[in-house]
Design a protein around this motif. Structure first.
Motif, PDB file in Angstrom:
ATOM      1  N   VAL A   5       0.849  -1.187   0.000  1.00 25.04           N
ATOM      2  CA  VAL A   5       0.000   0.000   0.000  1.00 25.04           C
ATOM      3  C   VAL A   5       0.883   1.235   0.000  1.00 25.04           C
ATOM      4  CG1 VAL A   5      -1.807   1.270   1.179  1.00 25.04           C
ATOM      5  CG2 VAL A   5      -1.812  -1.244   1.235  1.00 25.04           C
ATOM      6  N   GLU A   6       0.792   2.021  -1.085  1.00 21.92           N
ATOM      7  CA  GLU A   6       1.586   3.246  -1.190  1.00 21.92           C
ATOM      8  C   GLU A   6       0.796   4.435  -0.661  1.00 21.92           C
ATOM      9  OE1 GLU A   6       2.502   1.228  -5.344  1.00 21.92           O
ATOM     10  OE2 GLU A   6       0.737   1.571  -4.099  1.00 21.92           O
ATOM     11  N   SER A   7       1.527   5.442  -0.217  1.00 25.04           N
ATOM     12  CA  SER A   7       0.919   6.706   0.190  1.00 25.04           C
ATOM     13  C   SER A   7       1.965   7.796   0.074  1.00 25.04           C
ATOM     14  CB  SER A   7       0.386   6.619   1.617  1.00 25.04           C
ATOM     15  OG  SER A   7       1.434   6.347   2.523  1.00 25.04           O
ATOM     16  N   GLY A   8       1.506   9.041   0.146  1.00 27.53           N
ATOM     17  CA  GLY A   8       2.426  10.168   0.178  1.00 27.53           C
ATOM     18  C   GLY A   8       2.524  10.970  -1.103  1.00 27.53           C
ATOM     19  N   GLY A   9       1.851  10.541  -2.154  1.00 25.11           N
ATOM     20  CA  GLY A   9       1.901  11.319  -3.382  1.00 25.11           C
ATOM     21  C   GLY A   9       1.140  12.625  -3.255  1.00 25.11           C
ATOM     22  N   GLY A  10       1.291  13.477  -4.267  1.00 27.41           N
ATOM     23  CA  GLY A  10       0.577  14.749  -4.245  1.00 27.41           C
ATOM     24  C   GLY A  10       1.126  15.702  -5.277  1.00 27.41           C
ATOM     25  N   ARG A  19       7.699  12.679   0.355  1.00 26.18           N
ATOM     26  CA  ARG A  19       8.151  11.374   0.818  1.00 26.18           C
ATOM     27  C   ARG A  19       7.051  10.353   0.578  1.00 26.18           C
ATOM     28  NH1 ARG A  19      10.046   9.040   6.721  1.00 26.18           N
ATOM     29  NH2 ARG A  19       7.789   9.172   7.143  1.00 26.18           N
ATOM     30  N   LEU A  20       7.369   9.348  -0.198  1.00 24.62           N
ATOM     31  CA  LEU A  20       6.436   8.264  -0.458  1.00 24.62           C
ATOM     32  C   LEU A  20       6.676   7.132   0.537  1.00 24.62           C
ATOM     33  CD1 LEU A  20       6.592   8.016  -4.360  1.00 24.62           C
ATOM     34  CD2 LEU A  20       5.198   9.523  -2.928  1.00 24.62           C
ATOM     35  N   SER A  21       5.603   6.458   0.892  1.00 28.53           N
ATOM     36  CA  SER A  21       5.694   5.295   1.778  1.00 28.53           C
ATOM     37  C   SER A  21       5.050   4.100   1.114  1.00 28.53           C
ATOM     38  CB  SER A  21       4.981   5.573   3.111  1.00 28.53           C
ATOM     39  OG  SER A  21       5.546   6.664   3.768  1.00 28.53           O
ATOM     40  N   THR A  71      16.178   9.337  -2.117  1.00 30.57           N
ATOM     41  CA  THR A  71      16.787   8.400  -1.183  1.00 30.57           C
ATOM     42  C   THR A  71      15.771   7.334  -0.806  1.00 30.57           C
ATOM     43  OG1 THR A  71      18.195  10.132  -0.254  1.00 30.57           O
ATOM     44  CG2 THR A  71      17.942   8.116   1.030  1.00 30.57           C
ATOM     45  N   ILE A  72      16.164   6.078  -0.973  1.00 30.89           N
ATOM     46  CA  ILE A  72      15.302   4.963  -0.621  1.00 30.89           C
ATOM     47  C   ILE A  72      15.747   4.413   0.732  1.00 30.89           C
ATOM     48  CG2 ILE A  72      16.725   3.224  -1.800  1.00 30.89           C
ATOM     49  CD1 ILE A  72      14.123   1.832  -2.649  1.00 30.89           C
ATOM     50  N   SER A  73      14.783   4.020   1.539  1.00 33.27           N
ATOM     51  CA  SER A  73      15.102   3.439   2.837  1.00 33.27           C
ATOM     52  C   SER A  73      14.006   2.447   3.213  1.00 33.27           C
ATOM     53  CB  SER A  73      15.234   4.520   3.910  1.00 33.27           C
ATOM     54  OG  SER A  73      14.028   5.254   4.042  1.00 33.27           O
ATOM     55  N   ARG A  74      14.272   1.719   4.297  1.00 35.86           N
ATOM     56  CA  ARG A  74      13.348   0.643   4.654  1.00 35.86           C
ATOM     57  C   ARG A  74      13.415   0.391   6.147  1.00 35.86           C
ATOM     58  NH1 ARG A  74      13.552  -5.238   1.612  1.00 35.86           N
ATOM     59  NH2 ARG A  74      11.939  -6.259   2.851  1.00 35.86           N
ATOM     60  N   VAL A  75      12.259   0.174   6.745  1.00 38.86           N
ATOM     61  CA  VAL A  75      12.160  -0.175   8.159  1.00 38.86           C
ATOM     62  C   VAL A  75      11.481  -1.528   8.265  1.00 38.86           C
ATOM     63  CG1 VAL A  75      11.155   0.467  10.370  1.00 38.86           C
ATOM     64  CG2 VAL A  75      12.051   2.240   8.856  1.00 38.86           C
ATOM     65  N   ILE A  76      12.084  -2.407   9.040  1.00 31.41           N
ATOM     66  CA  ILE A  76      11.562  -3.765   9.196  1.00 31.41           C
ATOM     67  C   ILE A  76      10.944  -3.916  10.574  1.00 31.41           C
ATOM     68  CG2 ILE A  76      12.201  -6.211   9.264  1.00 31.41           C
ATOM     69  CD1 ILE A  76      14.474  -5.519   7.355  1.00 31.41           C
ATOM     70  N   SER A  77       9.787  -4.554  10.616  1.00 33.74           N
ATOM     71  CA  SER A  77       9.149  -4.775  11.910  1.00 33.74           C
ATOM     72  C   SER A  77       9.938  -5.806  12.710  1.00 33.74           C
ATOM     73  CB  SER A  77       7.709  -5.255  11.716  1.00 33.74           C
ATOM     74  OG  SER A  77       7.688  -6.537  11.104  1.00 33.74           O
ATOM     75  N   ARG A  78       9.759  -5.783  14.011  1.00 37.13           N
ATOM     76  CA  ARG A  78      10.529  -6.674  14.878  1.00 37.13           C
ATOM     77  C   ARG A  78      10.229  -8.137  14.619  1.00 37.13           C
ATOM     78  NH1 ARG A  78      11.489  -4.117  20.838  1.00 37.13           N
ATOM     79  NH2 ARG A  78      12.253  -2.080  20.161  1.00 37.13           N
ATOM     80  N   ASP A  79       9.007  -8.429  14.209  1.00 35.77           N
ATOM     81  CA  ASP A  79       8.661  -9.826  13.961  1.00 35.77           C
ATOM     82  C   ASP A  79       8.943 -10.249  12.522  1.00 35.77           C
ATOM     83  OD1 ASP A  79       5.025  -9.382  13.600  1.00 35.77           O
ATOM     84  OD2 ASP A  79       6.728  -8.469  12.591  1.00 35.77           O
ATOM     85  N   ASN A  80       9.563  -9.346  11.734  1.00 32.19           N
ATOM     86  CA  ASN A  80       9.915  -9.630  10.342  1.00 32.19           C
ATOM     87  C   ASN A  80       8.734  -9.883   9.428  1.00 32.19           C
ATOM     88  OD1 ASN A  80      12.767  -9.419  10.034  1.00 32.19           O
ATOM     89  ND2 ASN A  80      12.996 -11.249  11.279  1.00 32.19           N
ATOM     90  N   ALA A  81       7.549  -9.589   9.906  1.00 36.10           N
ATOM     91  CA  ALA A  81       6.368  -9.869   9.095  1.00 36.10           C
ATOM     92  C   ALA A  81       5.926  -8.691   8.247  1.00 36.10           C
ATOM     93  CB  ALA A  81       5.223 -10.306   9.995  1.00 36.10           C
ATOM     94  N   LYS A  82       6.447  -7.513   8.575  1.00 34.93           N
ATOM     95  CA  LYS A  82       6.050  -6.312   7.825  1.00 34.93           C
ATOM     96  C   LYS A  82       7.277  -5.464   7.540  1.00 34.93           C
ATOM     97  CE  LYS A  82       1.514  -6.090  10.086  1.00 34.93           C
ATOM     98  NZ  LYS A  82       0.591  -5.240  10.889  1.00 34.93           N
ATOM     99  N   SER A  83       7.122  -4.605   6.553  1.00 32.26           N
ATOM    100  CA  SER A  83       8.200  -3.681   6.223  1.00 32.26           C
ATOM    101  C   SER A  83       7.590  -2.430   5.622  1.00 32.26           C
ATOM    102  CB  SER A  83       9.173  -4.314   5.236  1.00 32.26           C
ATOM    103  OG  SER A  83      10.266  -3.452   4.988  1.00 32.26           O
ATOM    104  N   MET A  85       8.719   0.778   3.293  1.00 39.65           N
ATOM    105  CA  MET A  85       9.756   1.355   2.439  1.00 39.65           C
ATOM    106  C   MET A  85       9.410   2.811   2.160  1.00 39.65           C
ATOM    107  SD  MET A  85      11.005   0.104  -1.344  1.00 39.65           S
ATOM    108  CE  MET A  85       9.373   0.264  -2.065  1.00 39.65           C
ATOM    109  N   TYR A  86      10.440   3.640   2.101  1.00 42.13           N
ATOM    110  CA  TYR A  86      10.248   5.064   1.857  1.00 42.13           C
ATOM    111  C   TYR A  86      11.036   5.506   0.627  1.00 42.13           C
ATOM    112  CZ  TYR A  86       8.656   4.920   6.703  1.00 42.13           C
ATOM    113  OH  TYR A  86       7.994   4.607   7.865  1.00 42.13           O
TER     114      TYR A  86
END
Length: 130
Positions: A5-10, A19-21, A71-83, A85-86
């Motif tokens: 699911v993307e968000s942040g456009g405009g 910043r897109l997510s 700049t691309i980046s990524r955050v991973i959830s602690r349980d590795n089930a979700k991520s 990306m920005y």
């Protein structure tokens, strides 16, 4: 399946920032071996690669047209089930106007071809006015 699911456009003026997510989840999504990427498609043009990031964020790749501005980046959830990306987009230009799509693929390396990606989001529109 994997949901993206993307968000942040405009709408933004030339020189501005956005910043897109992209939130990735689903029963078959696994952070530890799935790379992610951003693509974009302008009207009448083919979908093109923007940036990609490896499963742990350690390796990134950019299209020449956005190097030094995005700049691309990524955050991973602690349980590795979700991520999540920005895509931080600075110094935006009218030629950056497009629908931006996030995608994910099974594999450790970054990839720049759309055909290498398995799942796609619905897209978010970015419009840069001159």
């Amino acid at each position: 399946q994997v949901q993206l699911v993307e968000s942040g456009g405009g709408l933004v003026q030339t020189g501005g920032s956005l910043r897109l997510s992209c939130a990735a989840s689903g029963p078959t999504f696994r952070n530890y071996d799935m790379g992610m990427g951003w693509f974009r498609q302008a009207p009448g043009k083919e979908r093109e690669f923007v940036a990609a990031i490896s499963w742990n964020g350690g390796v990134t790749s950019y299209a020449d047209s956005v190097k030094g501005r995005f700049t691309i980046s990524r955050v991973i959830s602690r349980d590795n089930a979700k991520s999540t990306m920005y895509l931080q987009m600075n110094s935006l230009k009218p030629e950056d106007t497009a629908a931006y799509y996030c995608a994910t693929r099974q594999g450790f390396r970054v990839a720049s071809r759309a055909s290498e990606y398995d799942y796609w989001g619905q897209g978010t529109q970015v419009t840069v006015s001159s």
